[in-house]
Design a protein around this motif. Structure first.
Motif, PDB file in Angstrom:
ATOM      1  N   SER A 112       0.832  -1.215   0.000  1.00  0.00           N
ATOM      2  CA  SER A 112       0.000   0.000   0.000  1.00  0.00           C
ATOM      3  C   SER A 112       0.861   1.258   0.000  1.00  0.00           C
ATOM      4  O   SER A 112       0.560   2.229  -0.708  1.00  0.00           O
ATOM      5  CB  SER A 112      -0.931  -0.006   1.221  1.00  0.00           C
ATOM      6  N   THR A 116       0.982   3.880  -3.092  1.00  0.00           N
ATOM      7  CA  THR A 116       0.707   5.304  -2.861  1.00  0.00           C
ATOM      8  C   THR A 116       1.745   6.168  -3.553  1.00  0.00           C
ATOM      9  O   THR A 116       1.415   7.190  -4.181  1.00  0.00           O
ATOM     10  CB  THR A 116       0.694   5.599  -1.352  1.00  0.00           C
ATOM     11  N   ILE A 158      -4.314   8.451  -4.707  1.00  0.00           N
ATOM     12  CA  ILE A 158      -3.272   8.736  -3.719  1.00  0.00           C
ATOM     13  C   ILE A 158      -3.869   8.758  -2.316  1.00  0.00           C
ATOM     14  O   ILE A 158      -3.319   8.171  -1.367  1.00  0.00           O
ATOM     15  CB  ILE A 158      -2.582  10.072  -4.029  1.00  0.00           C
ATOM     16  N   TRP A 161      -5.127   5.063  -1.193  1.00  0.00           N
ATOM     17  CA  TRP A 161      -4.036   4.140  -0.870  1.00  0.00           C
ATOM     18  C   TRP A 161      -3.230   4.621   0.328  1.00  0.00           C
ATOM     19  O   TRP A 161      -2.700   3.802   1.097  1.00  0.00           O
ATOM     20  CB  TRP A 161      -3.141   3.933  -2.085  1.00  0.00           C
ATOM     21  N   ALA A 162      -3.141   5.930   0.519  1.00  0.00           N
ATOM     22  CA  ALA A 162      -2.507   6.435   1.740  1.00  0.00           C
ATOM     23  C   ALA A 162      -3.337   6.061   2.963  1.00  0.00           C
ATOM     24  O   ALA A 162      -2.793   5.697   4.022  1.00  0.00           O
ATOM     25  CB  ALA A 162      -2.330   7.950   1.652  1.00  0.00           C
TER      26      ALA A 162
END
Length: 233
Positions: A112, A116, A158, A161-162
């Motif tokens: 992950s 990101t 972004i 996934w962050a």
């Protein structure tokens, strides 16, 4: 603490609660990441190439084929990875080994976090190439919406996934916090009395007055009829 398992999941073999699973922030972010990745690569594949009056197709991002290939690649991989990680989330409570759970969570943290970073690079790459695209060179009226959708959902990816990375790190920290598995004393049970001290290993000191034999009193009633007093020497 029966409902607390290792790494944020219940005990192995516990019943699967679909409603609670769907309401989890991790599940919601996983579904959003799946949708956003599909939008990115589908927009580029369907409308990310334009025809300049010949059979050759040009990438709408400043005629840079690498930009289109990059967006398609990370989008497809993220799409497949979201499905696999979602399946892992469903199967995760059934994993009985703590070591296997730790490996799964570490794999999720690394993947992950790495994805990101790739989405960030992809967003910057696509936005930069789109800013250098000239309407005089490409008929942008055919692919403007697709290009902007790919850039916008790359940015949204972004964030998702962050968020998944943060959730995975929290699960890892939860699994390494051993205070969650300490046994708390039950208030209703009285405290146990300490055992008596041992002077010698395996032997317990017993007070002298604890055991006393009754006095030996001989009476005529207690003697048998043929009893004779032994002579004294």
């Amino acid at each position: 603490m029966d409902e607390v398992g290792s790494f944020g999941a219940g005990r192995a073999g516990s019943a699967f609660d679909l409603i609670a699973f769907v309401k989890r922030p991790q599940t919601i972010l996983r579904v959003l990441a799946w949708i956003f990745s599909m939008v990115v690569f589908a927009s580029i594949i369907n409308e990310g190439y334009v025809n300049m009056g010949s059979e050759r197709l040009h990438c709408v991002f400043n005629k840079n084929t690498d930009a289109c290939n990059y967006g398609i690649t990370i989008g497809i991989v993220a799409f497949i990875a979201s499905v696999l990680l979602l399946a892992l989330d469903v199967y995760f409570p059934q994993i009985s080994s703590v070591k296997d759970r730790k490996r799964a969570v570490l794999l999720e943290v690394v993947f992950s976090g790495f994805w990101t970073f790739l989405w960030f690079v992809g967003f910057c790459f696509l936005a930069n190439q789109w800013s250098h695209t000239s309407p005089k060179e490409l008929p942008l009226e055919q692919a403007t919406d697709a290009a902007r959708a790919a850039i916008a959902f790359s940015f949204f990816s972004i964030l998702t996934w962050a968020g998944l990375t943060v959730c995975a790190i929290q699960r890892f920290l939860l699994g390494t916090d051993m205070t969650l598995f300490t046994i708390e004393p039950v208030a209703s049970q009285p405290p146990k009395q300490p055992y008596p001290s041992n002077d010698v290993i395996g032997q317990t000191t017993i007070p002298v007055n604890a055991y006393q034999s009754p006095p030996l009193i001989e009476t005529m009633e207690t003697r048998p009829p043929d009893y004779k007093i032994p002579p004294a020497f």
